[in-house]
Design a protein around this motif. Structure first.
Motif, PDB file in Angstrom:
ATOM      1  N   GLN A 119      16.054  24.413  29.069  1.00 13.62           N
ATOM      2  CA  GLN A 119      16.975  25.365  29.693  1.00 13.62           C
ATOM      3  C   GLN A 119      18.341  24.713  29.962  1.00 13.62           C
ATOM      4  N   TYR A 122      20.196  24.337  26.718  1.00 18.99           N
ATOM      5  CA  TYR A 122      20.702  25.633  26.254  1.00 18.99           C
ATOM      6  C   TYR A 122      21.945  26.048  27.052  1.00 18.99           C
ATOM      7  N   LYS A 123      21.877  25.876  28.383  1.00 21.13           N
ATOM      8  CA  LYS A 123      23.012  26.294  29.222  1.00 21.13           C
ATOM      9  C   LYS A 123      24.289  25.547  28.840  1.00 21.13           C
ATOM     10  N   HIS A 124      24.145  24.266  28.464  1.00 16.00           N
ATOM     11  CA  HIS A 124      25.319  23.478  28.073  1.00 16.00           C
ATOM     12  C   HIS A 124      25.794  23.787  26.655  1.00 16.00           C
ATOM     13  N   HIS A 125      24.914  24.315  25.807  1.00 10.32           N
ATOM     14  CA  HIS A 125      25.253  24.451  24.387  1.00 10.32           C
ATOM     15  C   HIS A 125      25.037  25.875  23.884  1.00 10.32           C
ATOM     16  N   LYS A 126      25.313  26.850  24.746  1.00 12.05           N
ATOM     17  CA  LYS A 126      25.125  28.248  24.342  1.00 12.05           C
ATOM     18  C   LYS A 126      25.929  28.563  23.089  1.00 12.05           C
ATOM     19  N   LYS A 127      27.163  28.057  23.053  1.00 11.00           N
ATOM     20  CA  LYS A 127      28.045  28.370  21.915  1.00 11.00           C
ATOM     21  C   LYS A 127      27.738  27.512  20.714  1.00 11.00           C
ATOM     22  N   GLU A 167      13.584  33.427  21.005  1.00 12.12           N
ATOM     23  CA  GLU A 167      14.599  33.938  21.958  1.00 12.12           C
ATOM     24  C   GLU A 167      15.994  33.389  21.672  1.00 12.12           C
ATOM     25  N   TRP A 168      16.061  32.144  21.219  1.00 11.31           N
ATOM     26  CA  TRP A 168      17.360  31.500  21.015  1.00 11.31           C
ATOM     27  C   TRP A 168      17.788  31.427  19.548  1.00 11.31           C
ATOM     28  N   ASN A 171      21.283  32.263  18.492  1.00 11.34           N
ATOM     29  CA  ASN A 171      22.336  31.356  18.954  1.00 11.34           C
ATOM     30  C   ASN A 171      22.353  30.054  18.158  1.00 11.34           C
ATOM     31  N   TYR A 173      19.835  28.037  17.527  1.00 12.28           N
ATOM     32  CA  TYR A 173      18.924  26.996  18.013  1.00 12.28           C
ATOM     33  C   TYR A 173      17.702  26.884  17.125  1.00 12.28           C
TER      34      TYR A 173
END
Ligand SMILES: NC(=O)c1ccc[n+]([C@@H]2O[C@H](COP(=O)([O-])OP(=O)(O)OC[C@H]3O[C@@H](n4cnc5c(N)ncnc54)[C@H](OP(=O)(O)O)[C@@H]3O)[C@@H](O)[C@H]2O)c1
Length: 245
Positions: A119, A122-127, A167-168, A171, A173
């Motif tokens: 998590q 993911y929060k740091h690398h959403k883009k 889910e990701w 994005n 991932y």
């Protein structure tokens, strides 16, 4: 062309102080990656600097630690290319004898810690997108005596990884899993110490030997490289044939 190129990629490996994680840290370094190796306490990471590995303290049970560590790596390098959640613990406790603190410790380390790290990444690398490799176990796929809670956490890591992979996915991932069989590290001392049990264990492994930590490295390099670009939500099993029977 090097199909398994990880040169210049930033990689954070939890549980890199010993065993499988240490072998991966040295192997990724040899392959030209920028390696961050995490241990649970300062004493665990002292050896890393002279080996060209950036040592960081990261107790995976501590909420917020992974977010801070990953944030610093991102600030310095622009991106953490691959997160390898390898830290884990096991005990040899009969299911009926589990005490609450032992239960919580295994679940927090092997499952909650892995989720939190994913998590935070993911929060740091959403883009930017990202690549996660979770180290589970064949004991997350099949049952065995004296492994109840450990097996449960490893099975949970396998299905967590599949869920996150889906889910990701949009994005950019990828989330994959490595499932080792029995590997010759501190973790298997509890088996190696008992000659009779060790004989039984070896008889049950078609290749007739424990795995070496280095037996896991190639799969990790493959998953971290672009060779596996179309692979997500899957497990690679490295167990000397144990679960092929
Ligand atoms: N060995 C096997 O037969 C086997 C088989 C299947 C799967 N696995 C899995 O492979 C992974 C590595 O196992 P291994 O055999 O290399 O184990 P190991 O030699 O016992 O090393 C365990 C590693 O996990 C770290 N760790 C433990 N608790 C931690 C915590 N709370 N926070 C951060 N780090 C922590 C340890 O760091 P410190 O040194 O700082 O304590 C150490 O680096 C584990 O997930 C394990 O479940 C192992």
């Amino acid at each position: 062309m090097n199909l398994f190129d990880v040169k210049g990629k930033t990689v954070l490996i939890t549980g890199a102080s010993r065993g499988i994680g240490k072998s991966m840290a040295l192997g990724f370094r040899d392959a030209g990656a920028i390696v961050y190796g995490a241990g649970s306490k300062p004493e665990s990471i002292h050896w890393m600097e002279k080996e060209g590995i950036h040592g960081v303290v990261l107790d995976v049970r501590s909420e917020g630690s992974a977010f801070e560590v990953i944030g610093k790596i991102k600030t310095k390098h622009g991106k953490l290319d691959t997160l390898i959640n390898n830290a884990g613990i096991a005990t040899n406790t009969p299911a009926s004898g589990f005490k609450e603190d032992e239960l919580q410790n295994i679940v927090q380390t092997n499952y909650v810690g892995v989720f939190r790290n994913c998590q935070a990444y993911y929060k740091h690398h959403k883009k930017e997108g990202g690549n996660i490799i979770n180290v589970a176990s064949v004991l997350g796929m099949v049952g065995s005596k004296l492994a109840s809670v450990y097996s449960g956490t490893k099975g949970a890591v396998i299905t967590l990884s599949k869920a996150l992979a889906i889910e990701w996915c949009n994005n950019g991932y990828r989330v994959n899993v490595i499932c080792p069989g029995l590997i010759d590290t501190d973790m298997t001392d509890m088996i190696k110490d008992k000659e009779f049990i060790m004989k039984q264990v070896l008889a049950g492994i078609p290749m007739g030997r424990l795995g070496k930590p280095e037996d896991i490295l190639g799969a990790a390099i493959y998953l971290a490289s672009d060779s596996s670009a179309y692979m997500t939500g899957q497990c690679i099993v490295l167990d000397g044939g144990l679960t092929a029977q």
